[in-house]
Design a protein around this motif. Sequence first.
Motif, PDB file in Angstrom:
ATOM      1  N   THR A 247      43.540  32.532 -22.552  1.00 50.16           N
ATOM      2  CA  THR A 247      44.137  33.839 -22.727  1.00 50.16           C
ATOM      3  C   THR A 247      43.406  34.797 -21.802  1.00 50.16           C
ATOM      4  N   ILE A 248      43.915  36.031 -21.696  1.00 51.06           N
ATOM      5  CA  ILE A 248      43.315  37.016 -20.795  1.00 51.06           C
ATOM      6  C   ILE A 248      42.737  38.166 -21.616  1.00 51.06           C
ATOM      7  N   LYS A 249      41.504  38.521 -21.337  1.00 44.74           N
ATOM      8  CA  LYS A 249      40.826  39.630 -22.005  1.00 44.74           C
ATOM      9  C   LYS A 249      40.159  40.522 -20.957  1.00 44.74           C
ATOM     10  N   LEU A 250      40.038  41.811 -21.272  1.00 41.12           N
ATOM     11  CA  LEU A 250      39.215  42.692 -20.444  1.00 41.12           C
ATOM     12  C   LEU A 250      37.776  42.518 -20.925  1.00 41.12           C
ATOM     13  N   LEU A 251      36.938  41.959 -20.077  1.00 41.91           N
ATOM     14  CA  LEU A 251      35.569  41.632 -20.464  1.00 41.91           C
ATOM     15  C   LEU A 251      34.566  42.546 -19.777  1.00 41.91           C
ATOM     16  N   CYS A 252      33.521  42.889 -20.502  1.00 42.62           N
ATOM     17  CA  CYS A 252      32.332  43.432 -19.858  1.00 42.62           C
ATOM     18  C   CYS A 252      31.320  42.296 -19.847  1.00 42.62           C
ATOM     19  N   ILE A 253      30.746  42.057 -18.680  1.00 44.07           N
ATOM     20  CA  ILE A 253      29.821  40.934 -18.499  1.00 44.07           C
ATOM     21  C   ILE A 253      28.545  41.456 -17.855  1.00 44.07           C
ATOM     22  N   ALA A 254      27.446  41.280 -18.539  1.00 41.73           N
ATOM     23  CA  ALA A 254      26.144  41.685 -18.006  1.00 41.73           C
ATOM     24  C   ALA A 254      25.247  40.457 -17.996  1.00 41.73           C
ATOM     25  N   GLU A 255      24.663  40.165 -16.837  1.00 43.97           N
ATOM     26  CA  GLU A 255      23.855  38.959 -16.676  1.00 43.97           C
ATOM     27  C   GLU A 255      22.516  39.291 -16.025  1.00 43.97           C
ATOM     28  N   ARG A 256      21.513  38.538 -16.418  1.00 46.97           N
ATOM     29  CA  ARG A 256      20.197  38.638 -15.782  1.00 46.97           C
ATOM     30  C   ARG A 256      19.855  37.283 -15.193  1.00 46.97           C
ATOM     31  N   GLY A 257      19.425  37.286 -13.940  1.00 45.18           N
ATOM     32  CA  GLY A 257      19.078  36.026 -13.305  1.00 45.18           C
ATOM     33  C   GLY A 257      18.744  36.249 -11.847  1.00 45.18           C
ATOM     34  N   PRO A 258      18.509  35.166 -11.114  1.00 42.68           N
ATOM     35  CA  PRO A 258      18.146  35.295  -9.705  1.00 42.68           C
ATOM     36  C   PRO A 258      19.334  35.690  -8.842  1.00 42.68           C
ATOM     37  N   GLY A 259      19.099  36.576  -7.883  1.00 43.58           N
ATOM     38  CA  GLY A 259      20.112  36.957  -6.926  1.00 43.58           C
ATOM     39  C   GLY A 259      20.103  36.018  -5.740  1.00 43.58           C
ATOM     40  N   ALA A 260      20.787  36.418  -4.668  1.00 46.48           N
ATOM     41  CA  ALA A 260      20.877  35.573  -3.478  1.00 46.48           C
ATOM     42  C   ALA A 260      19.510  35.326  -2.861  1.00 46.48           C
ATOM     43  N   ASP A 261      18.581  36.281  -3.030  1.00 43.00           N
ATOM     44  CA  ASP A 261      17.235  36.131  -2.461  1.00 43.00           C
ATOM     45  C   ASP A 261      16.272  35.431  -3.411  1.00 43.00           C
ATOM     46  N   GLY A 262      16.780  35.017  -4.579  1.00 41.92           N
ATOM     47  CA  GLY A 262      15.945  34.319  -5.550  1.00 41.92           C
ATOM     48  C   GLY A 262      15.200  35.226  -6.506  1.00 41.92           C
ATOM     49  N   ALA A 263      15.205  36.532  -6.251  1.00 46.37           N
ATOM     50  CA  ALA A 263      14.503  37.478  -7.113  1.00 46.37           C
ATOM     51  C   ALA A 263      15.342  37.808  -8.342  1.00 46.37           C
ATOM     52  N   GLU A 264      14.669  38.078  -9.445  1.00 51.00           N
ATOM     53  CA  GLU A 264      15.335  38.432 -10.693  1.00 51.00           C
ATOM     54  C   GLU A 264      16.096  39.739 -10.512  1.00 51.00           C
ATOM     55  N   SER A 265      17.341  39.776 -11.001  1.00 50.72           N
ATOM     56  CA  SER A 265      18.164  40.970 -10.859  1.00 50.72           C
ATOM     57  C   SER A 265      19.202  41.002 -11.965  1.00 50.72           C
ATOM     58  N   VAL A 266      19.978  42.080 -11.994  1.00 48.05           N
ATOM     59  CA  VAL A 266      20.977  42.300 -13.049  1.00 48.05           C
ATOM     60  C   VAL A 266      22.345  42.472 -12.412  1.00 48.05           C
ATOM     61  N   SER A 267      23.342  41.823 -12.976  1.00 46.11           N
ATOM     62  CA  SER A 267      24.734  41.974 -12.553  1.00 46.11           C
ATOM     63  C   SER A 267      25.544  42.503 -13.728  1.00 46.11           C
ATOM     64  N   VAL A 268      26.337  43.551 -13.499  1.00 45.33           N
ATOM     65  CA  VAL A 268      27.145  44.141 -14.570  1.00 45.33           C
ATOM     66  C   VAL A 268      28.557  44.378 -14.035  1.00 45.33           C
ATOM     67  N   ARG A 269      29.554  43.861 -14.750  1.00 45.75           N
ATOM     68  CA  ARG A 269      30.930  43.984 -14.279  1.00 45.75           C
ATOM     69  C   ARG A 269      31.908  44.094 -15.437  1.00 45.75           C
ATOM     70  N   VAL A 270      33.042  44.742 -15.171  1.00 50.05           N
ATOM     71  CA  VAL A 270      34.142  44.857 -16.127  1.00 50.05           C
ATOM     72  C   VAL A 270      35.422  44.503 -15.397  1.00 50.05           C
ATOM     73  N   HIS A 271      36.145  43.525 -15.902  1.00 51.83           N
ATOM     74  CA  HIS A 271      37.411  43.134 -15.270  1.00 51.83           C
ATOM     75  C   HIS A 271      38.187  42.222 -16.221  1.00 51.83           C
ATOM     76  N   PRO A 272      39.499  42.087 -16.012  1.00 55.36           N
ATOM     77  CA  PRO A 272      40.247  41.116 -16.809  1.00 55.36           C
ATOM     78  C   PRO A 272      39.873  39.707 -16.378  1.00 55.36           C
ATOM     79  N   ALA A 273      39.869  38.793 -17.312  1.00 55.62           N
ATOM     80  CA  ALA A 273      39.509  37.412 -16.991  1.00 55.62           C
ATOM     81  C   ALA A 273      40.209  36.465 -17.951  1.00 55.62           C
ATOM     82  N   MET A 274      40.504  35.289 -17.444  1.00 52.05           N
ATOM     83  CA  MET A 274      40.994  34.217 -18.305  1.00 52.05           C
ATOM     84  C   MET A 274      39.801  33.579 -19.004  1.00 52.05           C
ATOM     85  N   ILE A 275      39.929  33.322 -20.291  1.00 52.94           N
ATOM     86  CA  ILE A 275      38.891  32.597 -21.023  1.00 52.94           C
ATOM     87  C   ILE A 275      39.562  31.516 -21.867  1.00 52.94           C
TER      88      ILE A 275
END
Length: 434
Positions: A247-275
């Motif tokens: 189904t499709i939901k409007l999700l807020c997704i916040a993640e903590r983990g390594p970025g492209a450079d390997g350093a710890e960082s935070v990603s935060v996004r809101v968008h519709p997604a299939m789950i």
Amino acid sequence: MGKPVRLALLGCGTVGSEVVRLLHEQAADLAARVGAPIEIAGIAVRRPNRTRGDLPVDPALFTTDALGLVKRDDVDVVVEVVGGIEPARTWLVEALRSGKSAVTANKALLAEDGGTLHDAAAEGGADLFYEASVAGAIPLLRPLRDSLHGDSITRVTGIVNGTTNFILSAMDATGAGFTEALEEATALGYAEADPTADVEGFDAAAKAAILASLAFHTRVGADDVHREGITEVSAADMASAKAMGCTIKLLCIAERGPGADGAESVSVRVHPAMIPRSHPLASVGDAFNAVFVEAVAAGQLMFYGRGAGGAPTASAVLGDIVAVARNRLAGVHTASESAYADLPIRPMGEAVTRYHISLDVADRAGVLAAVAGVFARHDVSIATVRQSGRDTDASLVIVTHRAPDAALAATVGELRGLDVVRSIASVLRVEGGQ
């Protein structure tokens, strides 16, 4: 009983009126829980002479001078339920810097300039509580701030806007298009006359910023959140999701983990997604909210309930009032912010996700090879392909494996230029699966 704790209430609309009503109806219980009576010192409104039905309050308490009310010496706690950036920010900063505790439901202000409020609270040695700013009555922010304070949260995924959840749930259940579902939501009172803040994701983005700030001990503002709304989600998208068991939901997704450079960082996004329909968030229907939290030691946690409305929001406001009133009597205050990690914000292009891409293509030999070549050039692996033909045209539905969003977006960009691709019917992210 100790000396009464006196409140300045800023705003007496849907939520403010319910706060007044609950303070009156539960006065004895609240006094017992706090250890002192809670009294309203004044209520700031724009129209003090407006008829407010049977609201149990002395009309003499109403005033148009909100700042003057905040500055009064007999006020201990300021409760702000007006919303907006200004003058709410001025009122709250004045209260906090002068040592008065503050309770607010103002998600927009917290997301745009929460740092100023937290700094003012630290300067004045005052409490700043805002449980009602996200997910209404659901006890969510305090568990993130207090109960899970000894754990490491890695991801927060949530449905935090009731209006969009009602619309998408209706589309899923009936096969209706976005416009028809929005009209139903408006008729039932779930959508505002101007639904832009909801359907374009602004409301959810503000809440995502607050959740990420608490979860990852980092100041995250609304401008740090990648935002997309649901206006482009179609009945065909919903049917395609059903065919995949999603189904499709409007999700807020916040993640903590390594970025492209390997350093710890935070990603935060809101968008519709299939789950997948097996995901705990997939069954959250109507105008309900739910937030799925993943932590290292605690594992997976789910918070669910009504995320909006006068009574649910007032319930959260009242819980904060009791907490700050207790602290007031004890002569202590609770740190409202833990931002020691100060992690960088990862750009959306580095977010790792999956895409569902629906293409209208020419029905001739070599089309699939040409399309697959585009994916290969951007190092994006294809998980599934579904093709159906009709005369000289064909429909091609591709679901990818996980890849950086920038690579996926570049793939879609190149697909638009292929001569065998007539149009890209839709692009949706896929979450919650492998």
